[in-house]
Design a protein around this motif. Structure first.
Motif, PDB file in Angstrom:
ATOM      1  N   ASP A  51       0.805  -1.223   0.000  1.00 58.86           N
ATOM      2  CA  ASP A  51       0.000   0.000   0.000  1.00 58.86           C
ATOM      3  C   ASP A  51       0.840   1.277   0.000  1.00 58.86           C
ATOM      4  O   ASP A  51       0.278   2.379  -0.004  1.00 58.86           O
ATOM      5  CB  ASP A  51      -0.925   0.014   1.220  1.00 58.86           C
ATOM      6  CG  ASP A  51      -1.906  -1.145   1.228  1.00 58.86           C
ATOM      7  OD1 ASP A  51      -2.264  -1.631   0.135  1.00 58.86           O
ATOM      8  OD2 ASP A  51      -2.303  -1.562   2.329  1.00 58.86           O
ATOM      9  N   ASP A  52       2.165   1.158  -0.010  1.00 58.91           N
ATOM     10  CA  ASP A  52       3.026   2.342   0.058  1.00 58.91           C
ATOM     11  C   ASP A  52       2.757   3.337  -1.075  1.00 58.91           C
ATOM     12  O   ASP A  52       2.876   4.548  -0.884  1.00 58.91           O
ATOM     13  CB  ASP A  52       4.505   1.950   0.045  1.00 58.91           C
ATOM     14  CG  ASP A  52       5.009   1.499   1.402  1.00 58.91           C
ATOM     15  OD1 ASP A  52       4.230   1.512   2.381  1.00 58.91           O
ATOM     16  OD2 ASP A  52       6.203   1.121   1.480  1.00 58.91           O
ATOM     17  N   GLY A  53       2.396   2.856  -2.244  1.00 63.79           N
ATOM     18  CA  GLY A  53       2.151   3.741  -3.382  1.00 63.79           C
ATOM     19  C   GLY A  53       0.870   4.533  -3.269  1.00 63.79           C
ATOM     20  O   GLY A  53       0.725   5.581  -3.904  1.00 63.79           O
ATOM     21  N   GLN A  54      -0.067   4.041  -2.489  1.00 62.29           N
ATOM     22  CA  GLN A  54      -1.332   4.732  -2.309  1.00 62.29           C
ATOM     23  C   GLN A  54      -1.814   4.496  -0.884  1.00 62.29           C
ATOM     24  O   GLN A  54      -2.649   3.628  -0.624  1.00 62.29           O
ATOM     25  CB  GLN A  54      -2.369   4.250  -3.315  1.00 62.29           C
ATOM     26  CG  GLN A  54      -3.625   5.075  -3.266  1.00 62.29           C
ATOM     27  CD  GLN A  54      -4.434   4.956  -4.538  1.00 62.29           C
ATOM     28  OE1 GLN A  54      -4.088   4.259  -5.472  1.00 62.29           O
ATOM     29  NE2 GLN A  54      -5.541   5.665  -4.573  1.00 62.29           N
ATOM     30  N   GLN A  55      -1.272   5.285   0.038  1.00 63.11           N
ATOM     31  CA  GLN A  55      -1.618   5.112   1.444  1.00 63.11           C
ATOM     32  C   GLN A  55      -3.055   5.540   1.714  1.00 63.11           C
ATOM     33  O   GLN A  55      -3.589   6.452   1.076  1.00 63.11           O
ATOM     34  CB  GLN A  55      -0.649   5.901   2.323  1.00 63.11           C
ATOM     35  CG  GLN A  55       0.764   5.325   2.277  1.00 63.11           C
ATOM     36  CD  GLN A  55       1.733   6.096   3.126  1.00 63.11           C
ATOM     37  OE1 GLN A  55       1.884   7.295   2.976  1.00 63.11           O
ATOM     38  NE2 GLN A  55       2.416   5.393   4.017  1.00 63.11           N
ATOM     39  N   ILE A  91       3.230   3.545  14.146  1.00 60.02           N
ATOM     40  CA  ILE A  91       4.609   3.960  13.870  1.00 60.02           C
ATOM     41  C   ILE A  91       5.028   3.485  12.478  1.00 60.02           C
ATOM     42  O   ILE A  91       5.596   4.248  11.695  1.00 60.02           O
ATOM     43  CB  ILE A  91       5.554   3.417  14.960  1.00 60.02           C
ATOM     44  CG1 ILE A  91       5.280   4.127  16.286  1.00 60.02           C
ATOM     45  CG2 ILE A  91       7.008   3.575  14.545  1.00 60.02           C
ATOM     46  CD1 ILE A  91       5.950   3.497  17.488  1.00 60.02           C
ATOM     47  N   ASP A  92       4.739   2.236  12.154  1.00 62.42           N
ATOM     48  CA  ASP A  92       5.110   1.698  10.840  1.00 62.42           C
ATOM     49  C   ASP A  92       4.417   2.452   9.713  1.00 62.42           C
ATOM     50  O   ASP A  92       5.050   2.827   8.724  1.00 62.42           O
ATOM     51  CB  ASP A  92       4.778   0.205  10.756  1.00 62.42           C
ATOM     52  CG  ASP A  92       5.661  -0.652  11.640  1.00 62.42           C
ATOM     53  OD1 ASP A  92       6.704  -0.164  12.124  1.00 62.42           O
ATOM     54  OD2 ASP A  92       5.306  -1.827  11.853  1.00 62.42           O
ATOM     55  N   ASN A  93       3.122   2.686   9.844  1.00 55.70           N
ATOM     56  CA  ASN A  93       2.386   3.388   8.792  1.00 55.70           C
ATOM     57  C   ASN A  93       2.944   4.784   8.532  1.00 55.70           C
ATOM     58  O   ASN A  93       3.101   5.180   7.380  1.00 55.70           O
ATOM     59  CB  ASN A  93       0.900   3.484   9.152  1.00 55.70           C
ATOM     60  CG  ASN A  93       0.088   2.340   8.609  1.00 55.70           C
ATOM     61  OD1 ASN A  93      -0.025   2.169   7.409  1.00 55.70           O
ATOM     62  ND2 ASN A  93      -0.492   1.552   9.500  1.00 55.70           N
ATOM     63  N   ALA A  94       3.251   5.536   9.589  1.00 51.99           N
ATOM     64  CA  ALA A  94       3.710   6.918   9.417  1.00 51.99           C
ATOM     65  C   ALA A  94       5.192   7.016   9.067  1.00 51.99           C
ATOM     66  O   ALA A  94       5.675   8.101   8.764  1.00 51.99           O
ATOM     67  CB  ALA A  94       3.403   7.734  10.665  1.00 51.99           C
ATOM     68  N   SER A  95       5.902   5.896   9.088  1.00 52.52           N
ATOM     69  CA  SER A  95       7.327   5.933   8.738  1.00 52.52           C
ATOM     70  C   SER A  95       7.587   5.474   7.309  1.00 52.52           C
ATOM     71  O   SER A  95       8.731   5.483   6.860  1.00 52.52           O
ATOM     72  CB  SER A  95       8.129   5.049   9.699  1.00 52.52           C
ATOM     73  OG  SER A  95       7.826   3.673   9.476  1.00 52.52           O
ATOM     74  N   ARG A  96       6.554   5.086   6.601  1.00 49.01           N
ATOM     75  CA  ARG A  96       6.704   4.489   5.280  1.00 49.01           C
ATOM     76  C   ARG A  96       5.989   5.329   4.226  1.00 49.01           C
ATOM     77  O   ARG A  96       5.123   6.109   4.569  1.00 49.01           O
ATOM     78  CB  ARG A  96       6.149   3.062   5.307  1.00 49.01           C
ATOM     79  CG  ARG A  96       6.768   2.172   6.353  1.00 49.01           C
ATOM     80  CD  ARG A  96       8.204   1.927   6.183  1.00 49.01           C
ATOM     81  NE  ARG A  96       8.394   1.081   5.012  1.00 49.01           N
ATOM     82  CZ  ARG A  96       9.495   0.461   4.706  1.00 49.01           C
ATOM     83  NH1 ARG A  96      10.541   0.581   5.465  1.00 49.01           N
ATOM     84  NH2 ARG A  96       9.596  -0.271   3.633  1.00 49.01           N
ATOM     85  N   PRO A  97       6.272   5.205   2.956  1.00 43.04           N
ATOM     86  CA  PRO A  97       7.309   4.344   2.409  1.00 43.04           C
ATOM     87  C   PRO A  97       8.700   4.857   2.770  1.00 43.04           C
ATOM     88  O   PRO A  97       8.847   5.988   3.228  1.00 43.04           O
ATOM     89  CB  PRO A  97       7.070   4.389   0.900  1.00 43.04           C
ATOM     90  CG  PRO A  97       6.334   5.656   0.662  1.00 43.04           C
ATOM     91  CD  PRO A  97       5.556   5.944   1.912  1.00 43.04           C
TER      92      PRO A  97
END
Length: 182
Positions: A51-55, A91-97
């Protein structure tokens, strides 16, 4: 800076969470030029690199709120000797991509409360390890492993008299940390 916006991330979803109560009460110990806002993390999808390309909109909202803040305050319980999954997911969601880490460079405080005598010591240590990797300067001292016992909060939801001096001292150090690193 006339106003410091502090993003508060509570690692518990429980309605009557001791840590949410602690976050609210701690904010009342802050100075007038600090505004504490608890961020929503219960609507985030499980992190998936696909999902990194379209959060998701909820992820983009969280990242925007973190980026807009001058400081971070993590208030977390301890689950199975570590951070709760919902907190790690946020934390993971807001640190990616990779390369788009919203947390980077934001000064942070880490605190938590538990009914156990050791408070949230292990969760805080694990969280500090995660934050170090994400380039978040986390305040090291004083540490605060708060025992959630009777009297921690008064009838108005403020810090009770038995803990007020210690937690006011912690807040004073946190404020100085944010002002130094923001």
């Amino acid at each position: 800076m006339s106003q410091f916006q502090i993003a508060v991330i509570v690692g518990s979803l429980r309605k009557d969470s001791f840590n949410r109560q602690l976050a609210t009460a701690l904010a009342r110990l802050g100075p007038a030029d600090f505004q504490f806002t608890q961020l929503r993390i219960d609507d985030l999808p499980l992190y998936n690199q696909d999902d990194d390309g379209q959060q998701a909109p909820s992820v983009l909202r969280l990242k925007g709120e973190v980026k807009a803040a001058q400081g971070l305050l993590f208030v977390t319980p301890e689950y199975n000797r570590s951070v709760p999954g919902v907190l790690k997911n946020a934390i993971d969601n807001a640190s990616r991509p990779y390369g788009q880490n919203a947390w980077a460079g934001k000064p942070a405080g880490v605190i938590g409360t538990s009914i156990g005598a050791a408070g949230t010591a292990m969760a805080q240590q694990h969280l500090r390890n995660i934050l170090a990797y994400l380039d978040v300067p986390a305040m090291g001292q004083p540490e605060a492993f708060v025992h959630a016992n009777e009297g921690l909060f008064d009838a108005g939801g403020n810090i009770g008299e038995g803990s007020k001096k210690f937690l006011q001292g912690w807040m004073d150090h946190y404020v100085a940390w944010v002002k130094k690193h923001a």
